[in-house]
Each structure stands twice: as structure tokens, then as C-alpha cells.
Design an enzyme around this catalytic site. Structure first.
Site, PDB file in Angstrom:
ATOM      1  N   TYR A 117      -3.479  19.616 -15.415  1.00  0.00           N
ATOM      2  CA  TYR A 117      -3.679  19.085 -16.767  1.00  0.00           C
ATOM      3  C   TYR A 117      -3.031  17.718 -16.970  1.00  0.00           C
ATOM      4  O   TYR A 117      -3.704  16.772 -17.415  1.00  0.00           O
ATOM      5  CB  TYR A 117      -3.159  20.103 -17.780  1.00  0.00           C
ATOM      6  CG  TYR A 117      -3.449  19.798 -19.223  1.00  0.00           C
ATOM      7  CD1 TYR A 117      -4.712  20.021 -19.757  1.00  0.00           C
ATOM      8  CD2 TYR A 117      -2.449  19.320 -20.070  1.00  0.00           C
ATOM      9  CE1 TYR A 117      -4.978  19.766 -21.089  1.00  0.00           C
ATOM     10  CE2 TYR A 117      -2.705  19.062 -21.398  1.00  0.00           C
ATOM     11  CZ  TYR A 117      -3.967  19.281 -21.906  1.00  0.00           C
ATOM     12  OH  TYR A 117      -4.223  19.019 -23.231  1.00  0.00           O
TER      13      TYR A 117
ATOM     14  N   SER B  58      -3.195  13.953 -24.254  1.00  0.00           N
ATOM     15  CA  SER B  58      -2.032  14.834 -24.363  1.00  0.00           C
ATOM     16  C   SER B  58      -0.796  14.004 -24.085  1.00  0.00           C
ATOM     17  O   SER B  58      -0.845  13.054 -23.285  1.00  0.00           O
ATOM     18  CB  SER B  58      -2.132  15.979 -23.353  1.00  0.00           C
ATOM     19  OG  SER B  58      -0.872  16.622 -23.190  1.00  0.00           O
TER      20      SER B  58
END
Length: 265
Positions: free
Chosen positions: A159, A146
Site C-alpha cells: 500500500y 494516503s
């Protein structure tokens, strides 16, 4: 004599997180190109439906329950998938979910669960499949990262930390796998419209979007689609042997402004 043996004609592919989003789109894209695909996720019913769709379109697909947060589940998935399709030539590690939260408001147990899925889950797959790839002197292990790994956003809980660790682990793996014939690769998506995190409530997502805007993460409203990432993953694993696409970052393109000729005059 070529420096590298070419890819085999049959390249069974295992996809973690194949029930929706990037994993599902990747499964369809690879199946259309003739890759046998094993679909793994906790939502096994959705994997089975996708496998049936792929088969109806002439592809080869196998579905099996997979929880990357559980070592026994990873072993069972890989064992069943390889029994059905053959030894894994490609693994795409994209399983995960997202819990929006300020770091200091998450319980340590919740934070750890996210790390267990997004980081340790990747290592579980690597531990299970890479030794046999090394023995065959070939294979592609693709990790979905990501852009929060190098540009974290607020209120994304564990995350960004997990994805940062995945990228560090990948860079370590590049050194460790050098000369083995096995390619470990990162695909780093920018903002992507998938089901992950999209089932949250307005009360939660409102502050998230407000803080993102304050922190400069709202230059334009466009988002990637899962198919964009699938195209990138196909490119990574399709690269001829002798070429290693280590990191691919994909960002959404801003919509062309009305009346902007782009001539620069």
C-alpha cells in the site's frame, strides 16, 4: 473577458470505489449539491443501494460494476456512466483494498495485485477519461492518496509503495496537463475509519498496531471519518477555474484535553 470559462452547470462525476467509505461519502456529498454521480465498485449491490438512496433524496445517480484492476471493466464503466449521465467532468479515483503484511512475507503475485489496483487502476481511469477532458479543455481528476506515501507505516504490504507512486505520477501529471484546462489533484488522508482493512483478524491487526506504536504512529487515538474526506474532495472540485488545489492533506484532530484552556498562560 474572464481568463477561464466557468464550470458548466451540469458536472457528471464518476466515482471509483463508491460502494463504501470515502467514495460513498463523496457520492452523497456531491449528489446533495446537485452533481450527477456514477457509482462504480466490485460490490455493485451496495452501489445500487446507494444510488437508490440518492435518488430518493432527489439526487441523480447511476450504479455500474467496476474493477479498476481490469482495463475492460474500466472502459465498460466509463462508457455506461457517460451514456447515462453525460461526459465526465469529474473523476474521483478511490478504489482499493488493503492487505496487512510485512513486505518480505508477501508473495510477489500478491504484492503485484495491490500495485495493480492502487496504482495501475488510477492510470487506467486517467487513460480512459483525461483525453476527452483535454478535448473539452476542462475537468477534475482527483486521486485519493494516503499519508503513508510520505510517512510509511510497517506491515502495510504494498500500500505505501503504491500510494507513493500515485503521488509521483500526480506530480508528473501536473506538468503534463499544464495549460490543458484539466486539473489533476491529490487528496491525502491520514488515519481514516473506513471498511478498508477493518475486516482483518485480531491475529493480524495485533502485531500491526504494536509495530505502529513502536514506530511512533500512536500520538492519539482519533481517526478521520469518511465524511471528512468527502468535504475535502468537494472543496477541491468546487474551486473556481483558474485555481488548482493540487494537494490536500487531512489529518484527524486530537481530542481536546480536559481542563486545557489553551490560553498559553
Amino acid at each position: 473577458m474572464p481568463r477561464f470559462e466557468p464550470h458548466p452547470d451540469r458536472r457528471p462525476t464518476l466515482i471509483a470505489g463508491a460502494s463504501s467509505g470515502i467514495g460513498a461519502a463523496t457520492a452523497e456529498a456531491l449528489a446533495e449539491l446537485g452533481y450527477p454521480v456514477a457509482l462504480g465498485a466490485r460490490r455493485i449491490e451496495q452501489c445500487e443501494a446507494l444510488a437508490a438512496k440518492i435518488a430518493s433524496n432527489g439526487g441523480e445517480a447511476f450504479a455500474h460494476y467496476l474493477d479498476v484492476g481490469d482495463t475492460a471493466s474500466v472502459d465498460a464503466f466509463v462508457t455506461a456512466a457517460e451514456a447515462a449521465l453525460g461526459p465526465a467532468e469529474i473523476v474521483v479515483s478511490g478504489a482499493g483494498d488493503l492487505s496487512f503484511s510485512l513486505v518480505h512475507e508477501m508473495t510477489p503475485e500478491h504484492f503485484l495485485r495491490q500495485i495493480n489496483v492502487h496504482l495501475v487502476g488510477v492510470q487506467r481511469l486517467a487513460e480512459r477519461v483525461i483525453p476527452s477532458m483535454i478535448a473539452r479543455q476542462r475537468g477534475d481528476f482527483v486521486m485519493i492518496s494516503s499519508d503513508t506515501a510520505n510517512n510509511p507505516r510497517p506491515r502495510m504490504g504494498a500500500y505505501p509503495a503504491a500510494k507513493t507512486a500515485v503521488e509521483v505520477m500526480a506530480r508528473q501529471m501536473w506538468m503534463e496537463l499544464e495549460g490543458t484546462g484539466v486539473r489533476a489533484s491529490l487528496v491525502r488522508p491520514g488515519p481514516t475509519l473506513t471498511g478498508m482493512g477493518m475486516d482483518t483478524t485480531a491475529e493480524i491487526i495485533g502485531p500491526v498496531l504494536e509495530d505502529w506504536s513502536k514506530s511512533g504512529f500512536a500520538r492519539h487515538p482519533e481517526m478521520l471519518r469518511a465524511a471528512h474526506l468527502a468535504t475535502s474532495i468537494v472543496a477541491v472540485v468546487s474551486a473556481p477555474r483558474g485555481a488548482h488545489i493540487q494537494l490536500t492533506e487531512v489529518q484527524p484532530e486530537a481530542r481536546v484535553r480536559s481542563g486545557d484552556s489553551g490560553s498559553g498562560s
